[in-house]
Every structure is written in C-alpha cells, then in structure tokens.
Design a protein around this motif. Structure first.
Motif, PDB file in Angstrom:
ATOM      1  N   CYS A 180      -4.515  -8.845   0.430  1.00 38.22           N
ATOM      2  CA  CYS A 180      -4.810  -9.722  -0.699  1.00 38.22           C
ATOM      3  C   CYS A 180      -6.243 -10.204  -0.524  1.00 38.22           C
ATOM      4  N   THR A 181      -6.725 -10.955  -1.515  1.00 33.17           N
ATOM      5  CA  THR A 181      -8.019 -11.618  -1.358  1.00 33.17           C
ATOM      6  C   THR A 181      -7.758 -13.098  -1.072  1.00 33.17           C
TER       7      THR A 181
ATOM      8  N   ILE B 204      -4.345 -16.483  -2.341  1.00 36.91           N
ATOM      9  CA  ILE B 204      -3.503 -17.339  -1.485  1.00 36.91           C
ATOM     10  C   ILE B 204      -3.040 -18.555  -2.283  1.00 36.91           C
ATOM     11  N   ALA B 205      -1.724 -18.647  -2.450  1.00 43.44           N
ATOM     12  CA  ALA B 205      -1.140 -19.673  -3.324  1.00 43.44           C
ATOM     13  C   ALA B 205      -0.788 -20.949  -2.577  1.00 43.44           C
TER      14      ALA B 205
ATOM     15  N   TYR C  92       0.797  -1.235   0.000  1.00 38.73           N
ATOM     16  CA  TYR C  92       0.000   0.000   0.000  1.00 38.73           C
ATOM     17  C   TYR C  92       0.830   1.286   0.000  1.00 38.73           C
ATOM     18  N   ALA C  93       2.157   1.172  -0.095  1.00 38.20           N
ATOM     19  CA  ALA C  93       2.985   2.383  -0.176  1.00 38.20           C
ATOM     20  C   ALA C  93       2.597   3.176  -1.423  1.00 38.20           C
ATOM     21  N   GLU C  94       2.459   4.497  -1.267  1.00 40.23           N
ATOM     22  CA  GLU C  94       2.100   5.344  -2.411  1.00 40.23           C
ATOM     23  C   GLU C  94       3.270   6.210  -2.854  1.00 40.23           C
TER      24      GLU C  94
ATOM     25  N   PHE D 155       1.024 -15.201   0.110  1.00 40.73           N
ATOM     26  CA  PHE D 155      -0.087 -14.639   0.884  1.00 40.73           C
ATOM     27  C   PHE D 155      -0.692 -15.686   1.829  1.00 40.73           C
ATOM     28  N   ASP D 156      -1.613 -15.225   2.683  1.00 39.63           N
ATOM     29  CA  ASP D 156      -2.228 -16.121   3.669  1.00 39.63           C
ATOM     30  C   ASP D 156      -3.458 -15.440   4.258  1.00 39.63           C
ATOM     31  N   LEU D 157      -4.102 -16.093   5.205  1.00 43.62           N
ATOM     32  CA  LEU D 157      -5.360 -15.558   5.750  1.00 43.62           C
ATOM     33  C   LEU D 157      -5.142 -14.289   6.563  1.00 43.62           C
TER      34      LEU D 157
END
Lengths: 377, 377
Positions: free
Chosen positions: A249-250, A254-255, A221-223, A239-241
């Motif tokens: 992420c959604t 999650i991979a 989220y860095a702008e 990614f994860d929960l």
C-alpha cells in the motif's frame, strides 16, 4: 465531537480510506475469481466487518475463540478458526457448533487429528477440519509432498467426529519479501503448495472442497489463483507502515492512526514529548528490518498529513518521543504543548489491540462514529 | 480449578513470589527511611495493589486517568498522575478532584504551568503540582540547574489554580545500565538531581514538601535516599526478564507467566508451536539489547520451572515458536501436542496489558483466585 475534544491517546479510523482499501481488495479477488474470507484478527469490530463483508458470501476467519463468540453473537455463522486446534479448546468449539456456529478448525499433525476424531466421536459432534500446509517454512503446517498429509486425511475422513473439508495455508513469510516481484513469486508458491496438496488428497480418494490461502501481501499481488477457493486477509482493511514498506500500500492508504497530544519538549535534543507511548502504539518494530525504519510510527498533523521526516523515535509506556528521523533540528514552536498529532502505526493488528474503540473520521476532524472493539481471549 | 483446565493463552500470577517481591522492596525502602508510592501501571488490579499497600501510607502512582478512576472507585484517594499533564486532561483531573480524589499532576514547562494555573483559577480548582526533573536525559523534565525550574515554581506558587508541592524524577535510563554498580550510581544520580532541585526551590523561597524518585532498578539498589520523601516503583511486584537481565531480580523471582499449549511441531527445525504468540506475550524485545537475549520469553514447565535453553524464538500474532536458544536439537516427544508450558515475559507491563485477568496460583497448579485487571485509557 471533534478530534480535538478527545482525551488522548485515542485510536482514529479514517472511514474513506477503510472503504477504499476494502473495495480494492474485493475487486482484485473478484477479477481472480475467488471469494474473500476476511480475517477479523486486525479489526475485531462488527462495524468494520460489515463493510468488509459487503458483496461477499459471509464467511470469516478468526484467530481466537473470543472472536468466534463475538462475531457469532453479531450474526456471523461461517467461521474458520485459523490456529491449530488445542485439546483444551475442543469443548468450546463443540459448544459454539451446538449453538449453530459453523466453526471449521485446522490442524497439521496425526496426534491432533486422532484427538479431534476421538473427542468428536465421543461428544457426537462432527468437526469440519482443514489440514494446514506449510508453503514457506514460516511456522506451522505440513510440507507439500509429505506423506503425512494422506495419513491425516484418512484419519479425518474415517473418523466419526471429523469431516475433512480441505486444505489451507498462510504465506506469512511474505512479510519478509524484499520486492514486489518476490511477493508475486510468493503468492504463486502459496497457491501451488496448497493446490498440489488438494490434488494429492483427491488422488488418494479423499475429499477436498476447500482450498484456502491468505496473507495481505500475497492476496494483493496474486496474479492467478487457479485451484484456490478462498482467500483470507485482514490487515488490508487498515494497512500500516510494514505494508507500506513492502509496497503493498502507500502511506496514504493507511486508515488507522493514534491521536497524541504534545506534553513537553527537550529543546537541546530536538525532541517533542507526547502522551502516546508504546502502550498506545504497541511495541511492534516491524519496519526495523525494512529499507526505511519508521521507529514507532510516522507522525502526521491532526488532519492526517504526514510531516516530512518526523517519526516516533523512542517510546516509553505512556510517553512518545518524536524526532527528526535523521536527528535534524526541529522548529519546536510549530508543535506547542497541547497541540495534537496523529501517528501511523507499524502494525495495525498490534496497535489496534491496545484500544477499546475506533474514533471514526471521514477525512476531516469531525468524529462521525465510535465503533467498539475488543481484545484478549 | 487447575492450570490444565484453562483455555490458553492465559496469564498466571504466582502469589508467593508476588508477596515475596513486595515485602523485599518494602523492607529495603523502610531501612532507607522512605515510603513507597506503588506505581499501578504494571498490575492495574486492586487485588495486587492491596498487597502492595500493606504497611504503606496508601498513596499510589498512576500512568493514566483510567487508572486514577479505577483505583479511586476502589477507595484509593492519594494519587500522583506521573505523565506530564496535557490541556485535554485538565477537566478530567478537576472532575476527579471534585469527587474527592487527591490527584497530583506533573509538568516540566512554563506553558503547561501557566495553562494549569489559568484553568485551575477559572474553574475554582487548586491543582497540586510536582515539577518533573530530568536526571538522566531519558525523556521529559527540567535539567538540574536550569533556571526554568524557578520560573515554573513561581508560576505554580503564585497561581490561584495551582499549589506547588515539590519535585519528582524517574531514572528510566536505569533500564540501560550494564552492571549493578552502574545502577547504584544511577540511583545516587537520581537522588542528587531531585534533592538539588528541591534545595533550589527552597532557596528561592518556594515550597517543596514532596521529593519523589522512582524506577524499580534504582529503588532496588539505592543505598542512601537522604532528602527523598517517597519512591515510586511498579514492576518490582512481578519482575520480568529485563529486570533479571539487569540483576535486579533472579529468574525465580518472576511472578508473572503466560500459560501456553503445544499445538504442533516442525520436526526438521526443532520447533515447538504453541498458541501463545506476541498478542499474549507482547512485542516487547527488551532483552535483545542485554547480555542474554531471551527472545520472546523463557520457557518453563507447567509448574514454573525453567527448561534450560528453551526460549520463544519467534512469535506471530497467535503462534509462538519455541526453540533451543542456540538452535540445538530438541526431544520433541517431551512436548506432545496438548502439553502445557509457561512463558516468563520480557516486560511485565506489556505482557499483562494484553490480558483481562490474573489466574493466581500459589506455587502449585491449583488456581486459588482470578483477579480482574484492565487496560486502555
């Protein structure tokens, strides 16, 4: 070989999601004009790192010297060991450097700076060092504005055994943010803290060529990363929960998942018992303090589609107990003994650590590769 | 080699405590007239098992087929695989049996019983089976009095591919007891449940030569094991803070610890930062629900003496944050950068799983042996 041929529990990695996650982070940081120094502490596998390093300069971040050894063996030279150096690890870092690994170390106190300068001088080794900055009160580091920064900078700059390379920080507290706006603010706070310290060093006549930040939430989220030279992140690959709970992420990103087999039921309790317990999923309960508590993980069918409201409600060492998150009734006939499910993990770093390999799929049920990984020190 | 020579984090095992714990459990069960079938899921190391098997018949309990493979390679033949069998593991068990390993399996439902009987018949293998009983509502098993017990018993007795050997249960809920009296009552409940099921099988004309119970708390406080033929337990060898919180052991009985090095401080916060994070200690927070919450572990000096009120208050992947449990001030000069501490774990099974070896000491700081261990499936 198919997923259904595996003995369970087994770790599954969805390559298409992995690649999508890697490209998204790379493109985002590229737009912000900084390079990525992937953190290998999550994946600990050369096959994953090769994908993460595409179109990047090739430097990595490690959390253990075992990671440094392994990735050096696989051709990586430029490494930042991002845990404050301990005296009992200096000889090991020196040995790695002697073999050609460009390992940079970090520290946050005068005692460590003197120790490294002295040992380096005695060994005839020049250790590149970043000074660790505390941007959020999360764990280690010097607070911006603390005069100790310059004291340490002078020891490292003046010492025969050290070379001052710059500053680094990690906004670990971003994992506790309550909204995307908070993460954005944290990213700016992370940037401002370390850029200010870089300026303080330069004003004191000290060099500071590296200005390093990193955490997956703030990187996402860095702008604006003005003044920052590199970003470190690791969990963004899988990614994860916890990341989904933070809206970093959604669930569909999650991979990583753990393949489990149904071994029984408790009809009265609406429980499905599987062979994936906390040893396979980890004891991490990072979602417990988030808006949605995902228990020990979200349950998906064997194709990776989440099953509404099914979570691993409890876990023993080699047993998982799957239940409706609200305690509702389940049609247990849908999950007969022998059927297989996939569990999305709370925390990818912890879950992956329990397993010796990734079974790679590409959306489907066919295993296209087995990628070894390691753990420990 | 001394503890101070180790790169940290590292897993330390105190042999004198280990032996004392093993002898105490052996003598207690011997007085009760039952044999011990040690559970290897905690130690996962042949050097530990050799001590645990002294003066015992030689049978063990495993929680994974990897444990079965490893211990069979090291000469153990009699093994109970104490997780409900899944269809995708039957061929592996058959292969182990074909090589001479006497692996007994467990199950708690008609579907699994039919599946094993059919597959065994088709493969020409006769699988010895125990029926799993649910004595405490904790996870798997058939409730005492459920007619399904006899249905399953008949399938296993009648099947060409199965041999009904008996019943087993695990009082996992003993970990949630609030007093020693509750554990004693749980031990009797565990015994009564499985002895009653054994009787039900015999009354139905079915064989039941094995009546197996087990959990470290109930094994420790059982006062009468009439009708029981064997006890399974694993964590009693090492013990941990969860067991101490249950009054199953004292802090001084805990044989396992993680050696950590101080890498920095946060003066204002009275924090000591070490290189032993949750990866080395595990994410287990089993003491959180007990009377005394021990955080991520109790802190000891390098000789293993507990330091009053110091706990690992927070943990990141490779960082531990040590603080006074009540938030009190610390004399940080007592813990300079480079000094070493030992952390007693909440849960021995989880902590040991992160490490590849035990560094064995015998009360002192000298490492007398390095015992390899394994993890995974």
């Amino acid at each position: 070989m198919k997923l259904t041929d595996l003995e369970t529990p087994a770790l599954i990695l969805d390559r298409s999601r992995l690649e999508r996650n890697i490209v998204r982070m790379r493109d985002h940081l590229s737009r912000l004009g900084v390079v990525l120094r992937p953190h290998v502490k999550t994946a600990k596998a050369i096959d994953v790192l090769r994908l993460a390093l595409a179109a990047q300069p090739g430097g990595i971040t490690v959390s253990t010297l075992k990671e440094a050894e392994y990735f050096f063996t696989h051709g990586v030279r430029d490494m930042l060991y991002a845990v404050g150096i301990a005296p009992n690890k200096i000889a090991h870092v020196a040995a790695l450097r002697g073999r050609g690994a460009d390992v940079t170390i970090i520290l946050d106190n005068v005692v460590s700076a003197q120790m490294v300068a002295e040992q380096g001088g005695a060994m005839g080794v020049e250790f590149p060092v970043l000074i660790e900055i505390d941007c959020d009160g999360h764990r280690s580091g010097i607070k911006p504005g603390d005069a100790m920064l310059i004291d340490i900078g002078r020891i490292l700059y003046g010492g025969r055994g050290t070379r001052l390379r710059g500053v680094m920080t990690h906004a670990g507290d971003s994992y506790n943010c309550k909204s995307v706006d908070e993460i954005r603010a944290m990213a700016e706070r992370e940037r401002a803290a370390v850029v200010r310290c870089a300026l303080d060093l330069k004003r004191a006549g000290l060099p500071c060529s590296v200005v390093s930040v990193g955490s997956t939430p703030t990187a996402t989220y860095a702008e604006n990363l003005d003044g920052v030279t590199e970003v470190r992140a690791g969990v963004y690959m899988f990614f994860d929960l916890v990341m989904a709970g933070l809206e970093v992420c959604t669930i569909d990103d999650i991979a990583l998942s753990v393949l489990a087999t149904v071994i029984g039921h408790q009809q009265e309790k609406n429980w499905i018992i599987t062979d994936a317990g906390w040893m396979a999923l980890s004891r991490d309960r990072g979602t417990a303090k988030q808006k949605v508590d995902q228990g020990y993980g979200v349950v998906c069918d064997i194709d990776g589609w989440p099953l509404t409201d099914l979570i691993v409600a409890e876990a023993n060492q080699e047993h998982g107990i799957i239940a409706d998150r609200n305690g509702g009734a389940l049609d247990l006939k849908r999950f007969p003994v022998g059927s297989q499910l996939r569990i999305l993990p709370n925390h990818a770093c912890a879950t992956a650590a329990a397993h010796a390999a990734y079974h790679v799929v590409d959306g489907g049920a066919e295993i296209t590769a087995v990628w070894p990984r390691f753990s420990g020190w």
